[in-house]
Structures are given as structure tokens and as C-alpha cells.
Scaffold this motif. Structure first.
Motif, PDB file in Angstrom:
ATOM      1  N   ASN A 200       0.833  -1.209   0.000  1.00 53.31           N
ATOM      2  CA  ASN A 200       0.000   0.000   0.000  1.00 53.31           C
ATOM      3  C   ASN A 200       0.863   1.252   0.000  1.00 53.31           C
ATOM      4  N   VAL A 201       1.987   1.203   0.739  1.00 57.17           N
ATOM      5  CA  VAL A 201       2.890   2.358   0.806  1.00 57.17           C
ATOM      6  C   VAL A 201       3.492   2.622  -0.569  1.00 57.17           C
ATOM      7  N   ILE A 202       3.931   1.536  -1.289  1.00 56.79           N
ATOM      8  CA  ILE A 202       4.540   1.686  -2.612  1.00 56.79           C
ATOM      9  C   ILE A 202       3.529   2.258  -3.595  1.00 56.79           C
ATOM     10  N   GLN A 203       2.286   1.768  -3.495  1.00 57.92           N
ATOM     11  CA  GLN A 203       1.256   2.253  -4.409  1.00 57.92           C
ATOM     12  C   GLN A 203       0.976   3.735  -4.186  1.00 57.92           C
ATOM     13  N   GLU A 204       0.890   4.105  -2.908  1.00 58.10           N
ATOM     14  CA  GLU A 204       0.636   5.516  -2.577  1.00 58.10           C
ATOM     15  C   GLU A 204       1.797   6.388  -3.047  1.00 58.10           C
ATOM     16  N   LEU A 205       3.019   5.868  -2.933  1.00 55.71           N
ATOM     17  CA  LEU A 205       4.195   6.609  -3.358  1.00 55.71           C
ATOM     18  C   LEU A 205       4.158   6.864  -4.855  1.00 55.71           C
ATOM     19  N   TYR A 206       3.806   5.821  -5.673  1.00 55.94           N
ATOM     20  CA  TYR A 206       3.754   5.991  -7.119  1.00 55.94           C
ATOM     21  C   TYR A 206       2.588   6.871  -7.542  1.00 55.94           C
ATOM     22  N   ASP A 207       1.530   6.878  -6.669  1.00 53.48           N
ATOM     23  CA  ASP A 207       0.376   7.726  -7.003  1.00 53.48           C
ATOM     24  C   ASP A 207       0.690   9.203  -6.734  1.00 53.48           C
ATOM     25  N   LYS A 208       1.331   9.460  -5.626  1.00 51.75           N
ATOM     26  CA  LYS A 208       1.554  10.846  -5.188  1.00 51.75           C
ATOM     27  C   LYS A 208       2.916  11.392  -5.579  1.00 51.75           C
ATOM     28  N   GLY A 209       3.893  10.510  -5.802  1.00 51.57           N
ATOM     29  CA  GLY A 209       5.239  10.963  -6.144  1.00 51.57           C
ATOM     30  C   GLY A 209       6.150  11.049  -4.927  1.00 51.57           C
ATOM     31  N   ASN A 210       5.579  11.340  -3.750  1.00 50.81           N
ATOM     32  CA  ASN A 210       6.370  11.345  -2.502  1.00 50.81           C
ATOM     33  C   ASN A 210       5.410  11.217  -1.317  1.00 50.81           C
ATOM     34  N   ILE A 211       5.893  10.568  -0.251  1.00 52.52           N
ATOM     35  CA  ILE A 211       5.101  10.400   0.974  1.00 52.52           C
ATOM     36  C   ILE A 211       6.048  10.444   2.167  1.00 52.52           C
ATOM     37  N   VAL A 212       5.456  10.684   3.347  1.00 50.24           N
ATOM     38  CA  VAL A 212       6.204  10.658   4.605  1.00 50.24           C
ATOM     39  C   VAL A 212       5.407   9.808   5.595  1.00 50.24           C
ATOM     40  N   PHE A 213       6.076   8.856   6.234  1.00 50.23           N
ATOM     41  CA  PHE A 213       5.395   7.990   7.207  1.00 50.23           C
ATOM     42  C   PHE A 213       6.416   7.516   8.232  1.00 50.23           C
ATOM     43  N   GLU A 214       5.894   6.982   9.343  1.00 47.23           N
ATOM     44  CA  GLU A 214       6.750   6.460  10.422  1.00 47.23           C
ATOM     45  C   GLU A 214       6.625   4.958  10.478  1.00 47.23           C
ATOM     46  N   THR A 215       7.763   4.290  10.747  1.00 46.86           N
ATOM     47  CA  THR A 215       7.800   2.841  10.902  1.00 46.86           C
ATOM     48  C   THR A 215       8.982   2.483  11.777  1.00 46.86           C
ATOM     49  N   GLU A 216       9.336   1.214  11.797  1.00 43.94           N
ATOM     50  CA  GLU A 216      10.489   0.780  12.593  1.00 43.94           C
ATOM     51  C   GLU A 216      11.406  -0.064  11.744  1.00 43.94           C
ATOM     52  N   ASN A 217      12.706   0.235  11.765  1.00 44.36           N
ATOM     53  CA  ASN A 217      13.724  -0.602  11.135  1.00 44.36           C
ATOM     54  C   ASN A 217      14.301  -1.547  12.181  1.00 44.36           C
ATOM     55  N   ILE A 218      14.943  -2.595  11.651  1.00 47.58           N
ATOM     56  CA  ILE A 218      15.597  -3.552  12.553  1.00 47.58           C
ATOM     57  C   ILE A 218      17.015  -3.756  12.049  1.00 47.58           C
ATOM     58  N   SER A 219      18.005  -3.613  12.962  1.00 45.91           N
ATOM     59  CA  SER A 219      19.408  -3.730  12.560  1.00 45.91           C
ATOM     60  C   SER A 219      19.818  -5.192  12.475  1.00 45.91           C
ATOM     61  N   SER A 221      21.809  -6.764  14.331  1.00 40.59           N
ATOM     62  CA  SER A 221      21.840  -7.389  15.661  1.00 40.59           C
ATOM     63  C   SER A 221      20.448  -7.491  16.289  1.00 40.59           C
ATOM     64  N   GLY A 222      19.420  -7.018  15.573  1.00 45.99           N
ATOM     65  CA  GLY A 222      18.054  -7.118  16.086  1.00 45.99           C
ATOM     66  C   GLY A 222      17.569  -5.882  16.828  1.00 45.99           C
ATOM     67  N   LYS A 223      18.309  -4.825  16.827  1.00 42.98           N
ATOM     68  CA  LYS A 223      17.928  -3.595  17.501  1.00 42.98           C
ATOM     69  C   LYS A 223      16.803  -2.897  16.728  1.00 42.98           C
ATOM     70  N   ILE A 224      15.737  -2.544  17.464  1.00 42.97           N
ATOM     71  CA  ILE A 224      14.591  -1.865  16.853  1.00 42.97           C
ATOM     72  C   ILE A 224      14.890  -0.358  16.812  1.00 42.97           C
ATOM     73  N   ILE A 225      14.696   0.220  15.603  1.00 45.76           N
ATOM     74  CA  ILE A 225      15.016   1.641  15.414  1.00 45.76           C
ATOM     75  C   ILE A 225      13.782   2.353  14.883  1.00 45.76           C
ATOM     76  N   PRO A 226      13.151   3.234  15.681  1.00 47.67           N
ATOM     77  CA  PRO A 226      12.015   4.007  15.144  1.00 47.67           C
ATOM     78  C   PRO A 226      12.532   5.032  14.126  1.00 47.67           C
ATOM     79  N   VAL A 227      11.859   5.116  12.958  1.00 43.53           N
ATOM     80  CA  VAL A 227      12.325   6.011  11.912  1.00 43.53           C
ATOM     81  C   VAL A 227      11.145   6.731  11.281  1.00 43.53           C
ATOM     82  N   GLU A 228      11.463   7.907  10.714  1.00 42.09           N
ATOM     83  CA  GLU A 228      10.520   8.629   9.867  1.00 42.09           C
ATOM     84  C   GLU A 228      11.092   8.576   8.466  1.00 42.09           C
ATOM     85  N   ILE A 229      10.289   8.031   7.503  1.00 43.33           N
ATOM     86  CA  ILE A 229      10.780   7.831   6.139  1.00 43.33           C
ATOM     87  C   ILE A 229      10.103   8.832   5.215  1.00 43.33           C
TER      88      ILE A 229
END
Length: 851
Positions: A200-219, A221-229
Motif C-alpha cells: 500500500n505504501v509503494i502504491q501511494e508513493l507511485y500515485d503521489k510521487g512522494n510520501i512521509v510515514f513512520e515505521t520501525e527498522n531492525i538492525s 543485531s536485532g535492535k529496533i530503530i524508530p524512523v521517519e521515512i
């Protein structure tokens, strides 16, 4: 701007022809007639195109072209050769030396212009392409710098999730090398438990050209990293890819958490603080927030408070409030004291701390307010206490626990002669006269060191050597640990009282003798009282006025010559002489108001004889009727006796004056002559004697004269007062004044006994002073003096009908020393005095003393 063409030919005719040809267009021609000149102009002007002749003396066209192509400044200028040669070798050599074209001589103008314009356009397009390439290169460098140096993680991925490129920050955050991370799919670095649908995020990105959202990455070593993309579609390497800029939110989320906790702490601190707090808009002065303590203190509801400005509660003018708030905003001053008004319109003293706080909306003032009403009262109490101590009529001394003086009030200096500076640091023993024992002082110290209050008398000595008596109360001062830290001594000068006490002792002995005589004559006095020699009458009050006599005694009938029946048809006015009738109504009014009076007047008998009488009148209630009862005494003989006594007193006073004069002549005369002799000697220029010794002897003689004069002054006293009492003394005093002044004195009294000697003396002095003031300043022609005892209280009323004065004005100017002396004298016997006067309204003095 016109294109510049450099024309190079060694034939002037060709140069002129070509110049004229180009001048017909927008082209600007530049001419050179040799190879060297051409090189010089080309470097200086950088033309857009060069028409170069091949065959020239010196260096030929091929050599010129080679030189220009080797120079960075001119290598890109297109060169067209002009030649008559057209063989293949020439053409190849032309291109080999850097030429872009050639034109055969003689040339065709149309062909010439076509070739020139073509290569000029090619030149322009090359410049545009070159500039674009430079811009692309710069952008690539900028992108590379931003990509690698960014504080955010940057990923370039395909639509299918392949990681194409990752910057250094991304590798560090996700704990992968640059090569390893390109082997991963995006799913490998995303926390799958975070509820987000990638498709859904990819579709919205191709529809709008750019988007901003928050999610979590994982390193790795398993460390959870909150990010704004921040995702956008870009062209990279000829294909559309996804550029993801990932901002680590760990610090921001921590800061937001800390800020939230801080806000909660502040809110709790603000709401639950016992100190009053509020926030005020610095521009509008409106109250925008307040805590519970402020709400309780001011008593306003929430809506009422939020509709208030600081002007509504601060009692200062708006201009001053604005001025002080500006000082607070500039941090020039932050602490203030104000008077605030609450919802009940009560005024409260407050202390306020103001701190400016800057926000996006502007500047507001954070106020911390404390109620200091009790503190202000305490401060005022301290000021009053300090003023009372400074202005006290008693001496006040504070010492440390060793008795060293730390403070003395001005009265101490007045009494002892020691200044404040001289006294502080000294011990009160400097005042010892040597007439009190060591045991006396030991008992004093034992008492106060045990924490008890000591009271007693001191016989002390002033700085000048004068002895004086003090009644002292010494109190230990303790701290909160009940430790003695100071001693407070309050001392009253009782020198005069001691003198009076000595006189009273003598008088007491005299009274004992008089008492014995009185007891012997008691039966005689009782018989006289029962068979009164005074006239006694009673008059009923009818319709607010005195009516007829309702009772008379035998003495009244005998004295006045009227029968009882005649008396019952008469009123008191019928007995009064014409001269005394003017005061009748006033005296009846006084008796009616005060219930009792004692006064003297003149009565007339039936035979027409005028007799002076003393009337002691009292209003009584008998069977619900108001009765005026009067005891009337014929004082004809007393008047004659008083006149004789007064003559004797005056004669005695004259003898006393003669005695004083004799004392002054016999005692002070020789001393003053001696002093005069010493002074004359000291002024002689040829004096051989020791001047210092003579001055010393003169000083000693002056001291002896002073002591002699003081002894004479101490022997003076009011003899009439001492021997005959207050009323006689006042009457004697006023009688002498009547002889010299047109002033009417009316003296009324019920006083028929002697009172305390000190009280008599004080009242006599005050009345004498008042009469003197009336004579000097009041311009009065009438003085009333009423002296009576009621309920064991002496009441004295003095009035005159003079011009009066402003009592407060005299006291404030401190010019009325007589008034102060009167007040202090009455206070010394625990009495009260009231002085009433206004300009043009006369003067009234009221004195009350408990006996």
C-alpha cells in the motif's frame, strides 16, 4: 550580444572585402594581417570563430591553428581555413591542424555566410551542452556529498524492494557493510511486527510521487530503530527508483517522552504548589493561566480569572505597571512588592517574582506570588517599636551577656550626657555613683543571669558628675533555644519623685500629729455637723427649669430673714445679687448636666445686705422628682481671713525674695567679684603670674557659684499650695491677676479636702501655665475652672473664650513645649489629659486622674 569573428589574411583587399560582408549582418568582425597578430588577438578577445588564411609570410595558417589548439584558452574556438588549394593533402592537413572546415578562394558570399553561421550555431550548441554537462557534474558531486555526509540514512531501492545503494549512515545504523546491504531486500531491514503494509505504501508513493510515514527498522543485531521515512520517485541510471530518507527518531522520541514527563511535572508543580502562580500575556496583560493557590487567594472563578488583566488586581497606575513589566522582561528587575485586590475588594500585600518566558506565540510573564500581609504587619510593628524606643521618655539600654552596651536610645544621652558613640562598648558601671553596695549589684546579676526579671532603683552619676535616681527594669532576652543573648534595661528618671517622697515623709509625720488632734475634736465636729451652721435648701425642677423652694433649714431662715412660707414662694434667683444673676442660667445648666457643682457667688438678704456665699449643689432624684439640693455657707469671715492670709503670704514671699536676694548678695557677690578679679588679671598683658593656674582657680570659683545658685533655686516652692491646698492656691493666683487684668475667673469645685501632694502640685503647675498662656496669647476675657472629685476620680476642666490655636500644628512643629510638659506631667501620675482648641474657638483642657 553580436558574435565576434577574427579574420586573418595578409592581403588587405581580402580583409576589407570580408569585413564589409560581415558588417551587413549582426556579426562583429576583428582583423589581423599576420599569424602572430592573430594569435595575440585570439587570446585577448576569444572570438566565436576564426577565418584563417593558410598561405601567409612568417608562420602560416596551419602553424597558427596548432598554436591556438594547444592553448587551453583558445582550443575550443572553431577555425575555418581560407585557401585556393583544394587537393586531398591540403584538406587532410587542415583537419589535422584543428580546422573544422575550409572555404576556397575566391569564395562565394552565400556559401561563406552559410558555413560561418553553421559553425557559429554549432559553437553555441557546444557551449550549451558543455554548460549542462558541468551542471550535471556539479549536481552529481552535490548528490554524492549529500548522500554520503547526510545525518539521515538514505536508501535507493527498486520497486520490488531490492536495495540498490545505501549511504554510510544507513550502513552504520543498520550494522551492515556497503556490499552486504546491497544484497538485501527492504523487508530484511523492516520490523515486520510494525503494522504497515508495504504494497500500500509503494502504491501511494507511485500515485503521489512522494510520501512521509513512520515505521520501525531492525538492525543486523536485532535492535529496533524508530524512523521517519520520506520517500520519493527519482530517475537513477535511466530507471525510476525509490529514494528513501530515513530519520532516526530514537532521540526525538526520547526528547518527546522527556518533554512530556517534564510538562507533567511542571503541571503538577504548577497546580499543586502552595505558592500562588499565574501566567500573564506581556502584550495584553491578560491572565492566561493560574494555579489553585492563586484561585483560592484571589477568590475568582476560573472564567472570572481568565477575563481579568493584571490591571484589575494590581493597585498601581497602568503606566507604572507597564514600566515595571518592561523592567522584568529585560531582566533588569524581577522582584517586586505590590498591593493586590481580591474578589472581596480586600487589599493584600504581596511579594512577586516575575520571569519572562518566550514561546512561539510571544512572551508571557511567569509570576510567583506570596502573601506577605503578615510580614508587612510585622515590619510595621517593628518600625513602630523602633520609633517608640527611639522616642521613649524612658532610658532604654541593651547590653550583651557580659553587660557591654550595644544600644542606647536618645533619652540615655539626655539623662547621662554620654553620646551613643561614647556609650556603645562601655559597661553601665561607668554610671556608678559609688553609693550602692557590691551586694546590691551581685543580687542584680544573680537575678538576671538566672533568667529572672530584676526591678530596682539605681543611684547613678552622669558624665558631668550630677547624681540622679532611676527606677529600672532589667529583662533577659533569650533566643529560640532559651539561651540568654542580651539584657534589656528600661529606666525611668525618678529623681524628682525621690525628692517628693522625702517631702511626703515629713508631711506624713505632720499628718499623724494632725490626726491625733482631729480625733480629739471629732465629737465637737459631729455636734457642729448635726446642727449645721450652713444654710440648706432644696428646689424642685419644673418643666425643665428651677421652681420654688420646697425645703429650707433654720440657718437659712436666720441668715436671709425670710420666713419658711416666704421661702416657699421664692426661687433661687430671688436670693442672687444683680451682679451674679448673669451666671445663674449657666450654673444651673452645669449642675443639671454634671449633677454636682461647687462655686462662690453673692446673695442678698431680705434686708438688702449682700453676703458672699459658697454653694455646694447637687442634683438628686427624690420620689421620681428632680431636686436641686444646695448647702450654702456664709463665707464673709473666710473672705476676710483669706484676704489677711493672702497679705501674709505676699509679705512672706517678699521676705523670701529679700532672703534670696540677701543669699545672692552674700553668697554669690563675693564669688562673682573674685571671678571678675581673675578675669581682669588674665587680661593684663604684663601679668607675671601663671595664667593657667589663674584660669583653673577662676573655673573652680565658677563651679562653687553654680552649686550655691542651685541650692538657692532648690529652696523655692509654692508656699500657698503647700500650706492651704490647691483651691486656695489657684484662687490666690487668679485674685492677683484680677487686680491687673480685665479678665473674669469663675472657679467651681466640690473639693473640700486635701489630695495627694504630687497631684496637687502638678494640677497647680498646669493651671498656672494655662492661665499664663491665656494671658499672653489668647486675648480672652473669661476663664472657667471646674475642679471636682467623683467616684474617687479628680476631674479638672479649664476653658477660655480666647482666639484658640491649632493643637496639631503646634505639636507637629514641636514648638509647644508647654503642651508636652503638661501631657508628660499628667502621664507621670497615670492620668489622662485632653487639649481641645481651634483658631477662633477658644481652648478647653480636660484632666482625669484616679486617686
Amino acid at each position: 550580444m553580436a558574435d565576434k569573428i577574427l579574420i586573418v589574411d595578409d592581403y588587405p583587399e581580402n580583409l576589407i572585402l570580408l569585413e564589409e560582408t560581415f558588417l551587413k549582418t549582426a556579426i562583429s568582425p576583428i582583423k589581423a594581417n599576420s599569424g602572430n597578430k592573430a594569435i595575440e588577438i585570439a587570446i585577448a578577445e576569444i572570438p566565436d570563430l576564426i577565418l584563417l588564411d593558410v598561405m601567409m609570410p612568417g608562420i602560416d595558417g596551419f602553424q597558427v591553428s596548432s598554436i591556438l589548439k594547444a592553448d587551453e584558452r583558445t582550443k575550443d574556438i572553431p577555425i575555418i581555413f581560407l585557401t585556393a588549394l583544394t587537393d586531398t593533402n591540403f584538406i587532410l592537413k587542415s583537419f589535422a591542424s584543428g580546422g573544422v572546415d575550409y572555404i576556397s578562394k575566391p569564395f562565394n558570399e552565400a556559401e561563406l555566410m552559410a558555413r560561418v553561421f553553421t559553425h557559429l550555431e554549432i559553437r553555441k550548441q557546444k557551449k550549451i551542452i558543455q554548460k549542462q554537462l558541468e551542471e550535471i557534474k556539479i549536481r552529481e558531486q552535490e548528490f554524492s556529498s549529500i548522500f554520503e555526509l547526510s545525518n539521515d540514512s538514505i536508501l535507493i531501492t527498486s520497486k520490488f524492494g531490492d536495495i540498490i545503494l545505501a549511504n554510510k549512515k544507513a550502513c552504520e545504523l543498520l550494522e551492515y557493510s556497503a556490499d552486504d546491504i546491497k544484497k538485501l531486500k527492504v523487508e530484511a531491514i523492516m520490523n515486520q511486527s510494525y503494522n504497515i503494509n508495504r504494497d500500500n505504501v509503494i502504491q501511494e508513493l507511485y500515485d503521489k510521487g512522494n510520501i512521509v510515514f513512520e515505521t520501525e527498522n531492525i538492525s543486523k543485531s536485532g535492535k529496533i530503530i524508530p524512523v521517519e521515512i520520506s520517500g520519493s520517485i527519482i530517475n537513477f541510471g535511466g530507471q525510476n527508483v525509490i529514494l528513501s530518507i530515513c530519520r532516526d527518531l530514537s532521540e526525538r522520541q526520547k526528547a518527546e517522552k522527556d518533554l512530556k514527563e517534564s510538562e507533567e511535572k511542571f503541571r503538577s508543580f504548577f497546580e499543586n504548589n502552595s505558592a500562588m502562580m499565574m501566567q500573564v500575556d506581556s502584550k495584553t496583560k491578560k491572565i492566561i493561566n493560574f494555579n489553585k493557590s492563586a484561585k483560592d487567594f484571589y477568590g475568582f472563578s476560573k472564567d472570572e480569572f481568565l477575563n481579568k488583566t493584571i490591571y484589575d488586581i494590581n493597585q498601581l497606575p497602568k503606566e507604572e505597571i507597564n514600566f515595571l513589566m518592561e523592567k522584568a522582561i529585560s531582566k533588569e528587575s524581577n522582584f517586586f512588592r505590590f498591593i493586590h485586590k481580591n474578589s472581596s475588594n480586600e487589599l493584600k500585600n504581596v511579594e512577586l517574582s516575575a520571569s519572562p518566558v518566550k514561546t512561539k506565540e510571544g512572551v508571557f510573564m511567569f509570576l510567583i506570588i506570596n502573601d506577605i500581609s503578615e510580614l508587612v504587619k510585622a515590619e510595621q510593628k517593628i518600625i513602630k517599636l523602633s520609633t517608640a524606643v527611639e522616642q521613649s521618655a524612658n532610658t532604654i539600654v541593651i547590653t550583651d551577656i557580659n553587660g557591654n552596651i550595644e544600644y542606647v536610645n536618645p533619652k540615655f544621652t539626655d539623662r547621662t550626657g554620654y553620646s551613643y558613640a561614647e556609650a556603645v562598648g562601655q559597661n553601665p558601671r561607668v554610671l556608678k555613683s559609688g553609693e550602692q553596695s557590691q551586694e546590691f549589684y551581685k543580687n542584680l546579676w544573680d537575678t538576671i543571669l538566672s533568667g529572672e526579671i530584676w526591678k530596682g532603683e539605681f543611684h547613678n552619676k552622669s558624665k558631668t558628675g550630677e547624681l540622679f535616681w532611676e527606677w529600672a527594669t532589667i529583662t533577659p532576652i533569650v533566643n529560640d533555644k532559651d539561651e540568654i543573648i542580651n539584657f534589656l534595661a528600661v529606666k525611668e528618671d525618678i529623681t524628682e519623685r525621690k525628692k517628693i517622697e522625702n517631702q511626703l515623709k515629713i508631711q506624713y509625720l505632720e499628718l499623724l500629729v494632725a490626726k491625733q488632734n482631729a480625733e480629739e475634736n471629732e465629737e465637737k465636729f459631729r455636734a457642729i455637723f448635726e446642727n449645721s451652721a450652713d444654710s440648706i435648701t432644696a428646689v424642685e425642677k419644673v418643666n425643665g427649669e428651677t421652681g420654688k423652694y420646697i425645703m429650707v433649714n433654720r440657718n437659712a431662715i436666720d441668715t436671709y430673714g425670710y420666713s419658711k412660707e416666704e421661702f416657699f414662694n421664692m426661687s433661687p434667683l430671688d436670693l442672687i445679687s444683680d451682679k451674679a444673676k448673669n451666671d445663674y442660667a449657666e450654673r444651673i445648666e452645669y449642675i443639671d448636666k454634671n449633677h454636682t457643682a461647687r462655686f462662690e457667688t453673692d446673695h442678698i438678704t431680705k434686708s438688702g445686705k449682700i453676703i458672699p456665699v459658697e454653694i455646694n449643689s447637687k442634683k438628686i432624684n427624690l420620689k421620681n422628682k428632680e431636686i436641686f439640693l444646695a448647702i450654702i455657707r456664709d463665707i464673709s469671715e473666710r473672705k476676710e481671713i483669706q484676704q489677711k492670709i493672702l497679705s501674709t503670704i505676699i509679705e512672706t514671699e517678699e521676705k523670701e525674695r529679700e532672703r534670696i536676694a540677701q543669699d545672692l548678695h552674700d553668697g554669690l557677690g563675693p564669688l562673682m567679684s573674685t571671678i571678675k578679679l581673675y578675669v581682669q588679671w588674665l587680661t593684663k598683658p604684663d601679668l607675671k603670674a601663671d595664667k593657667i593656674e589663674l584660669a583653673k582657680k577662676a573655673e573652680e570659683t565658677i563651679e562653687i557659684a553654680y552649686i550655691h545658685l542651685r541650692n538657692i533655686a532648690n529652696n523655692l516652692s509654692p508656699h500657698i499650695l503647700k500650706n492651704f491646698g490647691l483651691i486656695s492656691a489657684i484662687k490666690s493666683f487668679t485674685d492677683r491677676i484680677k487686680e491687673l487684668n480685665f479678665i473674669d475667673f469663675q472657679i467651681t469645685t466640690n473639693l473640700n479636702q486635701r489630695i495627694d501632694n504630687i497631684v496637687e502640685t502638678i494640677i497647680y503647675r498646669i493651671l498656672s501655665e494655662s492661665i499664663n498662656n491665656t494671658l499672653k496669647h489668647a486675648k480672652a476675657d473669661k476663664v472657667n475652672i471646674d475642679i471636682r472629685i467623683e467616684n474617687n476620680e479628680l476631674n479638672v476642666n479649664y476653658t477660655d473664650n480666647g482666639i484658640g490655636f491649632d493643637v496639631d500644628k503646634i505639636i507637629l512643629k514641636k514648638s509647644g513645649l508647654g503642651l508636652f510638659n503638661m501631657i508628660n506631667r499628667i502621664k507621670s501620675v497615670n492620668g489622662q489629659i485632653q487639649i481641645e482648641s481651634n483658631e477662633g474657638m477658644g481652648t478647653k483642657i480636660i484632666i482625669n486622674i484616679k486617686l
